[in-house]
Every structure is written in structure tokens, then in C-alpha cells.
Design a protein around this motif. Structure first.
Motif, PDB file in Angstrom:
ATOM      1  N   GLU A 158       4.960 -19.031  11.147  1.00  0.00           N
ATOM      2  CA  GLU A 158       5.246 -19.835   9.969  1.00  0.00           C
ATOM      3  C   GLU A 158       5.864 -18.917   8.921  1.00  0.00           C
ATOM      4  O   GLU A 158       5.394 -17.812   8.696  1.00  0.00           O
ATOM      5  N   PHE A 159       6.937 -19.388   8.301  1.00  0.00           N
ATOM      6  CA  PHE A 159       7.567 -18.649   7.218  1.00  0.00           C
ATOM      7  C   PHE A 159       7.087 -19.259   5.910  1.00  0.00           C
ATOM      8  O   PHE A 159       7.195 -20.467   5.715  1.00  0.00           O
ATOM      9  N   VAL A 160       6.566 -18.426   5.016  1.00  0.00           N
ATOM     10  CA  VAL A 160       6.013 -18.924   3.756  1.00  0.00           C
ATOM     11  C   VAL A 160       6.444 -18.034   2.594  1.00  0.00           C
ATOM     12  O   VAL A 160       6.762 -16.860   2.781  1.00  0.00           O
ATOM     13  N   ARG A 161       6.449 -18.631   1.395  1.00  0.00           N
ATOM     14  CA  ARG A 161       6.665 -17.853   0.181  1.00  0.00           C
ATOM     15  C   ARG A 161       5.338 -17.240  -0.235  1.00  0.00           C
ATOM     16  O   ARG A 161       4.283 -17.840  -0.059  1.00  0.00           O
ATOM     17  N   ALA A 162       5.422 -16.037  -0.797  1.00  0.00           N
ATOM     18  CA  ALA A 162       4.225 -15.355  -1.277  1.00  0.00           C
ATOM     19  C   ALA A 162       4.570 -14.582  -2.539  1.00  0.00           C
ATOM     20  O   ALA A 162       5.714 -14.196  -2.754  1.00  0.00           O
ATOM     21  N   ARG A 163       3.567 -14.377  -3.375  1.00  0.00           N
ATOM     22  CA  ARG A 163       3.735 -13.616  -4.613  1.00  0.00           C
ATOM     23  C   ARG A 163       3.078 -12.246  -4.442  1.00  0.00           C
ATOM     24  O   ARG A 163       1.944 -12.146  -3.976  1.00  0.00           O
ATOM     25  N   THR A 164       3.788 -11.201  -4.829  1.00  0.00           N
ATOM     26  CA  THR A 164       3.264  -9.843  -4.754  1.00  0.00           C
ATOM     27  C   THR A 164       2.223  -9.661  -5.856  1.00  0.00           C
ATOM     28  O   THR A 164       2.514  -9.862  -7.033  1.00  0.00           O
ATOM     29  N   GLU A 165       1.014  -9.293  -5.466  1.00  0.00           N
ATOM     30  CA  GLU A 165      -0.063  -9.084  -6.439  1.00  0.00           C
ATOM     31  C   GLU A 165      -0.152  -7.621  -6.857  1.00  0.00           C
ATOM     32  O   GLU A 165      -0.340  -7.325  -8.026  1.00  0.00           O
ATOM     33  N   ARG A 166      -0.037  -6.721  -5.900  1.00  0.00           N
ATOM     34  CA  ARG A 166      -0.058  -5.299  -6.237  1.00  0.00           C
ATOM     35  C   ARG A 166       0.485  -4.495  -5.067  1.00  0.00           C
ATOM     36  O   ARG A 166       0.493  -4.961  -3.929  1.00  0.00           O
ATOM     37  N   THR A 167       0.963  -3.295  -5.367  1.00  0.00           N
ATOM     38  CA  THR A 167       1.432  -2.365  -4.332  1.00  0.00           C
ATOM     39  C   THR A 167       0.853  -0.994  -4.639  1.00  0.00           C
ATOM     40  O   THR A 167       0.623  -0.639  -5.800  1.00  0.00           O
ATOM     41  N   GLN A 168       0.621  -0.236  -3.566  1.00  0.00           N
ATOM     42  CA  GLN A 168       0.074   1.113  -3.718  1.00  0.00           C
ATOM     43  C   GLN A 168       0.674   1.996  -2.633  1.00  0.00           C
ATOM     44  O   GLN A 168       0.594   1.670  -1.444  1.00  0.00           O
ATOM     45  N   MET A 169       1.292   3.101  -3.041  1.00  0.00           N
ATOM     46  CA  MET A 169       1.875   4.038  -2.091  1.00  0.00           C
ATOM     47  C   MET A 169       0.734   4.744  -1.354  1.00  0.00           C
ATOM     48  O   MET A 169      -0.163   5.307  -1.980  1.00  0.00           O
ATOM     49  N   ILE A 170       0.760   4.694  -0.007  1.00  0.00           N
ATOM     50  CA  ILE A 170      -0.316   5.328   0.752  1.00  0.00           C
ATOM     51  C   ILE A 170       0.166   6.516   1.574  1.00  0.00           C
ATOM     52  O   ILE A 170      -0.645   7.313   2.021  1.00  0.00           O
ATOM     53  N   SER A 171       1.483   6.649   1.766  1.00  0.00           N
ATOM     54  CA  SER A 171       1.991   7.769   2.545  1.00  0.00           C
ATOM     55  C   SER A 171       3.446   8.017   2.178  1.00  0.00           C
ATOM     56  O   SER A 171       4.224   7.081   2.043  1.00  0.00           O
ATOM     57  N   THR A 172       3.810   9.272   2.033  1.00  0.00           N
ATOM     58  CA  THR A 172       5.190   9.636   1.751  1.00  0.00           C
ATOM     59  C   THR A 172       5.598  10.724   2.729  1.00  0.00           C
ATOM     60  O   THR A 172       4.940  11.752   2.837  1.00  0.00           O
ATOM     61  N   GLY A 173       6.697  10.457   3.458  1.00  0.00           N
ATOM     62  CA  GLY A 173       7.205  11.428   4.415  1.00  0.00           C
ATOM     63  C   GLY A 173       8.597  11.885   4.026  1.00  0.00           C
ATOM     64  O   GLY A 173       9.088  11.574   2.940  1.00  0.00           O
ATOM     65  N   THR A 174       9.259  12.600   4.941  1.00  0.00           N
ATOM     66  CA  THR A 174      10.597  13.106   4.639  1.00  0.00           C
ATOM     67  C   THR A 174      11.657  12.017   4.744  1.00  0.00           C
ATOM     68  O   THR A 174      12.638  12.039   4.014  1.00  0.00           O
ATOM     69  N   THR A 175      11.476  11.054   5.666  1.00  0.00           N
ATOM     70  CA  THR A 175      12.477   9.997   5.838  1.00  0.00           C
ATOM     71  C   THR A 175      11.953   8.610   5.515  1.00  0.00           C
ATOM     72  O   THR A 175      12.729   7.658   5.487  1.00  0.00           O
ATOM     73  N   SER A 176      10.651   8.477   5.294  1.00  0.00           N
ATOM     74  CA  SER A 176      10.105   7.156   4.994  1.00  0.00           C
ATOM     75  C   SER A 176       8.828   7.261   4.186  1.00  0.00           C
ATOM     76  O   SER A 176       8.210   8.316   4.127  1.00  0.00           O
ATOM     77  N   SER A 177       8.481   6.147   3.578  1.00  0.00           N
ATOM     78  CA  SER A 177       7.229   6.025   2.838  1.00  0.00           C
ATOM     79  C   SER A 177       6.561   4.725   3.248  1.00  0.00           C
ATOM     80  O   SER A 177       7.221   3.796   3.726  1.00  0.00           O
ATOM     81  N   ILE A 178       5.259   4.675   3.056  1.00  0.00           N
ATOM     82  CA  ILE A 178       4.512   3.461   3.382  1.00  0.00           C
ATOM     83  C   ILE A 178       3.718   3.065   2.151  1.00  0.00           C
ATOM     84  O   ILE A 178       3.032   3.888   1.549  1.00  0.00           O
TER      85      ILE A 178
END
Length: 185
Positions: A11-31
Motif C-alpha cells: 500500500e502506498f500512503v502519505r506520511a508526515r515526518t515527525e523526527r529524524t536522527q543521524m545514526i551513522s555517517t560513513g565515507t560514501t553514505s549516511s543513515i
């Protein structure tokens, strides 16, 4: 509008972002860990947390901000959420604004005839999503299905927009001939 019938358990649904938190940072990507409130569908009101992968190539990222609306793809089985993925930003407001502008422009240019044009656009959209796609999903010959629906939609479109005249008949025959020729080639 996203047709849900194409994917049986997704199912495709709309959602609202409540919060984000950086948990990992690498040389080519972050999570980052992102939390969303689902705004529609069978899981409306439910909160979900998922990982958002951010790459060095910015064009592939979905950079999130609090309050931002996104589209999520929810995979579920027997009413239980199995997997949630971010599919992109929700652009429904921009699309609705474009449609209103397009309709207003049609009325300015075509006057009363704009109603017929808008009716034809809605008819073609309806036929595509609720007649043609289900047929193609059920393994009907795609070339034959598209040819038949093209004939039907073209005939209805020409009749609604221009009425029945010799020019309409000539246009219908020319279009039908072109469709058959394109199908054969």
C-alpha cells in the motif's frame, strides 16, 4: 491517487515526518532514523520508524525535515506491517495546483468546450486505471487490448469534443487507420 490494486500486499500512503536522527555517517553514505505518522490507508494514525539511507549522490536521496510529507510503501501480511520504504516526497499539493491551473487555462482558451475536454481526460484516465491495467495484469494480449481501448477512447473523445460531423468521421477513420498501421508495424 495511487492505484493499490497493482500490488496485492503493498500500500502506498502519505506520511508526515515527525523526527529524524543521524545514526551513522560513513565515507560514501549516511543513515538516519526517521519517524513518520501515517496519514492515510488502513494504518492511518500509526507511527513507524525506518532507516533512511543518504548517499553522496544527492539526486538519489530523500532529505527529510520535520513536518515534511512523503510517500511510504508499506508491505503487510494479514494486517501486520512487514516492511516500510520511503518512495519519495509527496507532491499532491503541486499536482492539484497544476490541475486547477490547467483547467482554468482550458476554460480561458476553449470556453464551454473545456467541459467536454475535461470529461474526456477523466474518462481516459478512468479507462486506463480501471479497465486497461486490470486486463493487462490478467495476461490479456497487450497489443490487442491497447488497440481496442485506443479505438474506443478516440471515438468517444472525438464525439464529445467536436460532435458528429464529416470532419469527425474523417478524423476517426484516420486515427483508426494510423493505429492499425502502427500495430502491424
Amino acid at each position: 491517487f495511487l492505484p493499490v490494486f497493482l500490488w496485492a500486499s503493498d500500500e502506498f500512503v502519505r506520511a508526515r515526518t515527525e523526527r529524524t536522527q543521524m545514526i551513522s555517517t560513513g565515507t560514501t553514505s549516511s543513515i538516519e532514523l526517521a519517524e513518520f505518522t501515517i496519514l492515510g490507508g488502513r494504518f492511518k494514525g500509526k507511527k513507524v520508524s525506518i532507516k533512511n539511507y543518504l548517499w553522496d549522490e544527492k539526486i538519489y536521496n530523500t532529505a527529510l525535515k520535520k513536518g515534511q510529507k512523503v510517500i511510504l510503501r508499506i508491505s503487510q501480511h494479514d494486517g501486520v506491517i512487514e516492511n516500510v520504504r520511503i518512495k519519495g516526497y509527496s507532491r499532491s499539493s503541486a499536482v492539484i495546483l497544476f490541475i486547477v491551473f490547467f483547467a482554468a487555462l482550458l476554460f480561458v482558451v476553449n470556453g464551454k468546450r473545456a467541459m467536454s475536454i475535461i470529461a474526456v481526460i477523466f474518462l481516459n484516465t478512468f479507462v486506463f486505471f480501471f479497465a486497461l491495467l486490470p486486463l493487462l495484469k490478467n495476461s490479456v494480449n497487450p497489443i490487442l487490448a491497447v488497440l481496442v481501448f485506443s479505438f474506443v477512447c478516440t471515438g468517444i473523445m472525438l464525439m464529445l469534443i467536436t460532435g458528429w460531423t464529416k470532419k469527425t468521421a474523417a478524423a476517426a477513420l484516420g486515427t483508426a487507420g494510423s493505429l492499425v498501421l502502427a500495430t502491424v508495424i
